[in-house]
Design an enzyme around this catalytic site. Sequence first.
Site, short mmCIF file in Angstrom:
data_model
loop_
_atom_site.label_atom_id
_atom_site.label_comp_id
_atom_site.label_asym_id
_atom_site.label_seq_id
_atom_site.Cartn_x
_atom_site.Cartn_y
_atom_site.Cartn_z
N GLU A 68 -13.90 5.29 -0.29
CA GLU A 68 -14.77 4.33 0.40
C GLU A 68 -15.49 5.03 1.55
OE1 GLU A 68 -12.76 0.32 0.90
OE2 GLU A 68 -11.07 1.52 0.20
N LYS A 94 -15.58 3.92 5.54
CA LYS A 94 -14.40 4.05 6.40
C LYS A 94 -14.59 5.23 7.34
CE LYS A 94 -10.84 1.62 3.93
NZ LYS A 94 -9.44 1.64 3.51
N GLU A 121 -9.16 8.68 5.70
CA GLU A 121 -9.37 7.27 5.35
C GLU A 121 -10.37 7.11 4.22
OE1 GLU A 121 -7.71 4.62 6.41
OE2 GLU A 121 -6.43 5.88 7.65
N GLU A 171 0.85 -1.19 0.00
CA GLU A 171 0.00 0.00 0.00
C GLU A 171 0.88 1.24 0.00
OE1 GLU A 171 -2.81 0.36 3.21
OE2 GLU A 171 -3.28 -1.80 3.19
#
Length: 334
Positions: A294, A297, A302, A243
Site C-alpha cells: 500500500e 502508508k 509499512e 494481523e
Amino acid sequence: MTGAFGLNYGTQANDLPTPDKALNPLVHYVWRLRIFAPDHAVLDYLNRSYPTQGYTFAVAMGTLNEDVQKIADDQNYANTWVQNNIVPWTNTIFTHIVLGNEVIPGPIGNFVVQAMINMEKAIKECTTQNIQVTTTVAMNVLGVSYPPSAGVFTDDAMEVMRGVVNFLQNRPQYKLLVNVYPYFAYADNPAEVRLDYALFNTTDIVVQDGDLQYSNLFYSMVDAMIWAVEKAGGPHVQISVSETGWPSAGNGDITTVEHARIYVNNLIATLMKSGTPKRPQYPMKTYIFAMYNEDLKPEGVERNFGIYQPDLSEVYHVDWPKWNETVNLGNIVD
C-alpha cells in the site's frame, strides 16, 4: 483447518485493482477477509459474487477508530451503523464487527466496552446474522510478555481490558482479536531474539516455560496474551490473530522477500498442525497482513507487507492449503 487463514484487505493505496480483480486470485485458497472499515465497493462485489459464482468470503469488518465513541454514546448511532453497513448485503457473511483497531490503551479505548455492548444490541435488533462483536489489540497492552506464563496487562490497559475480557467471557463464541508481529520483536532486539525463532525456521526449543516448550516466537507471543487474559478474569476467552506478517523491504537485510516468504509459509505450515503450546486443542484462526503493498502508508516497512503487488503479481509465492468446497452460508462457525 479449512478456512483457518484469512487476509487483511487494506486499501491505503492509489493504484489497487478493483475488488473483483483483487479477490478473484484468492477464491480457492482464502475465504476470510478482514477489512478495516466499511467499504461498500468491496461489499457490493462480495454480495454479487456468491449467487452468480458459487463462492463468497466471510468478512470481519472494523469500525473507524473515530466512530467508537459515537457508537458507545448513542445506541441510535450504533443501530444506524448496522443498518447502513451490514443489513443491505444479504448475501455477505459477516463473522465479526471489530470496535476499533489498537485503541487500547488510550482515550478512545475507554469507550470500547460500551461500544461493544451497543453494537451487539444493534446487531440483534437490526439483523438475523450471528456476528461476533470484539476489538483488536496490539501486543503493547502487555506489560510483561516473557516468559509467556508471566504475561500480564499493563497498568494503563488493565481496567479496560478487564471490561473487554468480561464481555467476551460471557459470550463463549466471541474471541479477542490480537495483532501479533514477531518481526517487530526481532527488529527491536536482534541481539537477543533469534531470527530463525522469529521466522518459524527452527525446531529447537528456544524457550522452556514450565512444561511448555516454544520453538517459534509467534506462539510465545500468543500464549503471553492468553495468560494475561486469564489473569484478567477470562479463563475461557479464545483468541484469534487479526494481523501477522513480515515486510519484504524497508529495513535493510531484515526485510527481504525471502524472509517474508519464509515467515508466511512457515506460519501456515505450523498452524495447520495444532494450536499453541498452552492451548494445542484450539487451531489458531489467523489473518495474514496484508493482501497488497500500500503506497499511501508511511515510507519504509509499512508499505511492504503485501503478498501481492497492485498489478496482481506476487511479491512472493504462498503455499495456501487449497479447498474446493462451496462455502455453506448457513453453517459457518468462526
